[in-house]
Design a protein around this motif. Structure first.
Motif, PDB file in Angstrom:
ATOM      1  N   HIS A 163      37.810 -83.273   0.624  1.00 55.87           N
ATOM      2  CA  HIS A 163      39.201 -83.284   0.169  1.00 55.87           C
ATOM      3  C   HIS A 163      39.312 -83.520  -1.335  1.00 55.87           C
ATOM      4  O   HIS A 163      40.066 -82.850  -2.013  1.00 55.87           O
ATOM      5  CB  HIS A 163      39.999 -84.373   0.902  1.00 55.87           C
ATOM      6  CG  HIS A 163      40.506 -83.944   2.243  1.00 55.87           C
ATOM      7  ND1 HIS A 163      39.697 -83.403   3.201  1.00 55.87           N
ATOM      8  CD2 HIS A 163      41.739 -83.981   2.794  1.00 55.87           C
ATOM      9  CE1 HIS A 163      40.419 -83.127   4.271  1.00 55.87           C
ATOM     10  NE2 HIS A 163      41.667 -83.468   4.054  1.00 55.87           N
ATOM     11  N   GLY A 169      39.343 -78.986   1.984  1.00 52.78           N
ATOM     12  CA  GLY A 169      40.176 -79.336   3.138  1.00 52.78           C
ATOM     13  C   GLY A 169      39.777 -78.601   4.394  1.00 52.78           C
ATOM     14  O   GLY A 169      40.601 -78.051   5.096  1.00 52.78           O
ATOM     15  N   ALA A 170      38.473 -78.575   4.664  1.00 53.83           N
ATOM     16  CA  ALA A 170      37.991 -77.892   5.865  1.00 53.83           C
ATOM     17  C   ALA A 170      37.789 -78.873   7.014  1.00 53.83           C
ATOM     18  O   ALA A 170      37.915 -78.509   8.168  1.00 53.83           O
ATOM     19  CB  ALA A 170      36.682 -77.168   5.577  1.00 53.83           C
ATOM     20  N   ILE A 171      37.474 -80.128   6.685  1.00 52.05           N
ATOM     21  CA  ILE A 171      37.165 -81.092   7.745  1.00 52.05           C
ATOM     22  C   ILE A 171      38.068 -82.319   7.659  1.00 52.05           C
ATOM     23  O   ILE A 171      38.593 -82.650   6.604  1.00 52.05           O
ATOM     24  CB  ILE A 171      35.681 -81.545   7.699  1.00 52.05           C
ATOM     25  CG1 ILE A 171      35.298 -81.965   6.283  1.00 52.05           C
ATOM     26  CG2 ILE A 171      34.773 -80.461   8.216  1.00 52.05           C
ATOM     27  CD1 ILE A 171      33.923 -82.584   6.173  1.00 52.05           C
ATOM     28  N   GLY A 172      38.219 -82.974   8.801  1.00 53.29           N
ATOM     29  CA  GLY A 172      39.006 -84.199   8.878  1.00 53.29           C
ATOM     30  C   GLY A 172      38.642 -84.934  10.156  1.00 53.29           C
ATOM     31  O   GLY A 172      37.823 -84.445  10.935  1.00 53.29           O
ATOM     32  N   ALA A 183      35.980 -83.161  12.503  1.00 56.81           N
ATOM     33  CA  ALA A 183      36.209 -81.835  13.079  1.00 56.81           C
ATOM     34  C   ALA A 183      36.941 -80.940  12.095  1.00 56.81           C
ATOM     35  O   ALA A 183      37.474 -81.392  11.090  1.00 56.81           O
ATOM     36  CB  ALA A 183      37.026 -81.963  14.367  1.00 56.81           C
ATOM     37  N   THR A 184      36.956 -79.679  12.426  1.00 59.11           N
ATOM     38  CA  THR A 184      37.729 -78.703  11.659  1.00 59.11           C
ATOM     39  C   THR A 184      39.044 -78.468  12.381  1.00 59.11           C
ATOM     40  O   THR A 184      39.243 -78.967  13.487  1.00 59.11           O
ATOM     41  CB  THR A 184      36.971 -77.372  11.585  1.00 59.11           C
ATOM     42  OG1 THR A 184      36.691 -76.969  12.925  1.00 59.11           O
ATOM     43  CG2 THR A 184      35.677 -77.511  10.822  1.00 59.11           C
ATOM     44  N   PHE A 185      39.923 -77.706  11.785  1.00 66.80           N
ATOM     45  CA  PHE A 185      41.188 -77.368  12.434  1.00 66.80           C
ATOM     46  C   PHE A 185      40.914 -76.673  13.763  1.00 66.80           C
ATOM     47  O   PHE A 185      40.156 -75.702  13.812  1.00 66.80           O
ATOM     48  CB  PHE A 185      42.016 -76.452  11.517  1.00 66.80           C
ATOM     49  CG  PHE A 185      43.353 -76.082  12.096  1.00 66.80           C
ATOM     50  CD1 PHE A 185      44.408 -76.971  12.058  1.00 66.80           C
ATOM     51  CD2 PHE A 185      43.550 -74.843  12.679  1.00 66.80           C
ATOM     52  CE1 PHE A 185      45.639 -76.647  12.598  1.00 66.80           C
ATOM     53  CE2 PHE A 185      44.780 -74.504  13.222  1.00 66.80           C
ATOM     54  CZ  PHE A 185      45.822 -75.407  13.181  1.00 66.80           C
TER      55      PHE A 185
ATOM     56  N   PRO B  58      45.927 -79.552   3.700  1.00 65.42           N
ATOM     57  CA  PRO B  58      45.054 -78.731   4.537  1.00 65.42           C
ATOM     58  C   PRO B  58      45.483 -78.789   6.008  1.00 65.42           C
ATOM     59  O   PRO B  58      45.901 -79.854   6.466  1.00 65.42           O
ATOM     60  CB  PRO B  58      43.676 -79.386   4.372  1.00 65.42           C
ATOM     61  CG  PRO B  58      43.787 -80.308   3.212  1.00 65.42           C
ATOM     62  CD  PRO B  58      45.222 -80.666   3.067  1.00 65.42           C
ATOM     63  N   VAL B  60      43.804 -79.026   8.551  1.00 65.37           N
ATOM     64  CA  VAL B  60      43.012 -79.996   9.321  1.00 65.37           C
ATOM     65  C   VAL B  60      43.656 -81.380   9.275  1.00 65.37           C
ATOM     66  O   VAL B  60      43.538 -82.170  10.212  1.00 65.37           O
ATOM     67  CB  VAL B  60      41.536 -80.030   8.844  1.00 65.37           C
ATOM     68  CG1 VAL B  60      41.408 -80.654   7.481  1.00 65.37           C
ATOM     69  CG2 VAL B  60      40.655 -80.752   9.843  1.00 65.37           C
ATOM     70  N   PHE B  63      46.226 -81.337  11.963  1.00 69.03           N
ATOM     71  CA  PHE B  63      45.505 -81.375  13.233  1.00 69.03           C
ATOM     72  C   PHE B  63      45.009 -82.793  13.525  1.00 69.03           C
ATOM     73  O   PHE B  63      45.106 -83.277  14.650  1.00 69.03           O
ATOM     74  CB  PHE B  63      44.326 -80.394  13.161  1.00 69.03           C
ATOM     75  CG  PHE B  63      43.579 -80.248  14.447  1.00 69.03           C
ATOM     76  CD1 PHE B  63      44.146 -79.567  15.515  1.00 69.03           C
ATOM     77  CD2 PHE B  63      42.308 -80.783  14.587  1.00 69.03           C
ATOM     78  CE1 PHE B  63      43.459 -79.423  16.700  1.00 69.03           C
ATOM     79  CE2 PHE B  63      41.621 -80.638  15.784  1.00 69.03           C
ATOM     80  CZ  PHE B  63      42.191 -79.963  16.841  1.00 69.03           C
TER      81      PHE B  63
END
Lengths: 216, 182
Positions: A163, A169-172, A183-185, B58, B60, B63
């Motif tokens: 981030h 902003g691919a993972i969270g 995880a990813t979206f 984002p 995510v 989510f």
């Protein structure tokens, strides 16, 4: 806020600046305090790994050093019976959801858990809490690295890198409690996510969850 | 979960309307999600992407929040909503077995909806009639002492109601289900 002060950590006098976070002051002065989730520069510390406890004279309970600003005349102890007990329990709980087998781990000898175990003389074994051994799938869809959730300690270092450093902003974090994962979206594979494979998250990972693929 | 005919348009329309009521600030994320769920019954992936776009964060992150709180559901409610009680009493006398029976019979996991949107399955905390444990709530109707055989009975009776509506429609969904499995 920028007043020069003196604090004492384990009988060592340290000159520093008021308002700094104790954990970073200690580390900068070669006093090791275990930590996984702390990120220097993050405004609100996560304080979720529960490893950086210290005792401060005048406070009746141990505090997490990643949330504690320093003040003049502060007297800190990094190793007391209370602290050691808390850290041991937190470490054992982390291991209960961490797949061991260091010999086959890509981060062997370069792992933060191994370092903590060595520094604090803790066992890298499942002792009091048995291993949960939940089924997880390795995501090796990216060309340059792979993600193994069974070795993840949920410290959030990779998410911060993704981030704030990579600005991708691919993972969270997804879900909560024991279900919490990085995880990813919509749990899509990293290959299908906005991930650019910059590798910053892999570099940030303190354990063997994110690792670069070996060139074969 | 595939979107139904016209559902995409409905999602776009509702999210657009909702965005007019809110400032594009991150602290509005939860109220926006609540409003979307109120209108659409769940949080479709497309809606979450639109919200992320609107707030400039984002997808995510949306989510992450939607999966954190139990009040948000990511799958549409089925025509038949099945809630299996996992309160202490129900859990002790085999609520888990009832839940697993439903999972096997409907071929979905807890929290999911069948692809034909006939059934959705979720776990709930105490429903308030522990003497009947294990309890299952089917479309607001309480079913007590639910054994795996009773699970089959419940599903059969739900299918029976459906076949009354029209034999052909039933065949259609069966075919469709078969297709999805393959």
């Amino acid at each position: 806020m920028s007043r020069e002060i003196t604090i004492t950590i384990d009988d060592k006098k340290i000159r520093t600046v008021e308002g700094k976070i104790l954990l970073w002051v200690a580390l900068a002065n070669d006093i090791y305090i275990p930590h996984l989730c702390a990120i220097e520069g993050k405004d609100l510390p996560e304080a979720s790994c529960r490893l950086c406890f210290v005792e401060i004279e005048g406070k009746n309970k141990p505090v997490t050093s990643c949330t504690q600003p320093v003040y003049d005349g502060m007297v800190v102890r990094t190793r007391t019976a209370k602290v050691d007990r808390l850290v041991k329990t937190a470490f054992e709980l982390l291991l209960s959801d961490h797949r061991l087998g260091c010999a086959s781990c890509p981060k062997n000898r370069n792992c933060e858990l191994q370092r903590i175990a060595k520094e604090r003389k803790l066992k890298l074994r499942h002792t009091r809490f048995k291993y949960l051994g939940r089924e997880t799938a390795v995501d090796d869809s990216p060309d340059s690295f792979s993600f193994d959730p069974s070795r993840c300690v949920l410290c959030g270092q990779c998410i911060w890198a993704d981030h704030e450093k990579a600005k991708v902003g691919a993972i969270g974090f997804a879900r909560r409690g024991l279900g919490r994962t990085v995880a990813t979206f919509n749990y899509e594979s990293l290959k299908d996510s906005p991930c650019t494979e910059c590798g910053l998250c892999v570099e940030a990972c303190p354990v063997g969850a994110l690792s670069f693929k070996k060139n074969t | 979960m595939e979107l139904l005919k016209g559902e995409k348009e409905a999602i776009l329309k509702h999210t657009k309307e909702i965005f007019q009521e809110f400032e594009a600030k991150r602290e509005n994320l939860i109220p926006i999600l609540q409003e979307v769920q109120k209108r659409l019954g769940y949080l479709p992936r497309l809606a979450m992407q639109k919200i992320a776009e609107f707030l400039g964060i984002p997808p995510v992150d949306v989510f992450a929040l939607a999966t954190f709180y139990n009040q948000f559901r990511l799958n549409p409610p089925g025509k038949n909503e099945i809630k299996v009680c996992m309160g202490t009493a129900c859990y002790m006398v085999g609520g888990k077995i009832a839940l697993e029976s439903f999972e096997r019979r409907l071929n979905i996991k807890e929290g999911q909806t069948t692809p034909d949107r006939e059934y959705s399955l979720e776990r709930v905390a105490c429903v308030g009639c522990c003497t009947l444990a294990p309890v299952v709530v089917v479309n607001e109707q309480i079913e007590g002492k639910v054994s795996p055989t009773r699970v089959d009975g419940i599903i059969l009776s739900l299918q029976g109601e459906k076949s009354k509506e029209g034999e052909e429609a039933n065949e259609d969904t069966k075919e469709k289900l078969k297709g999805e499995k393959q």
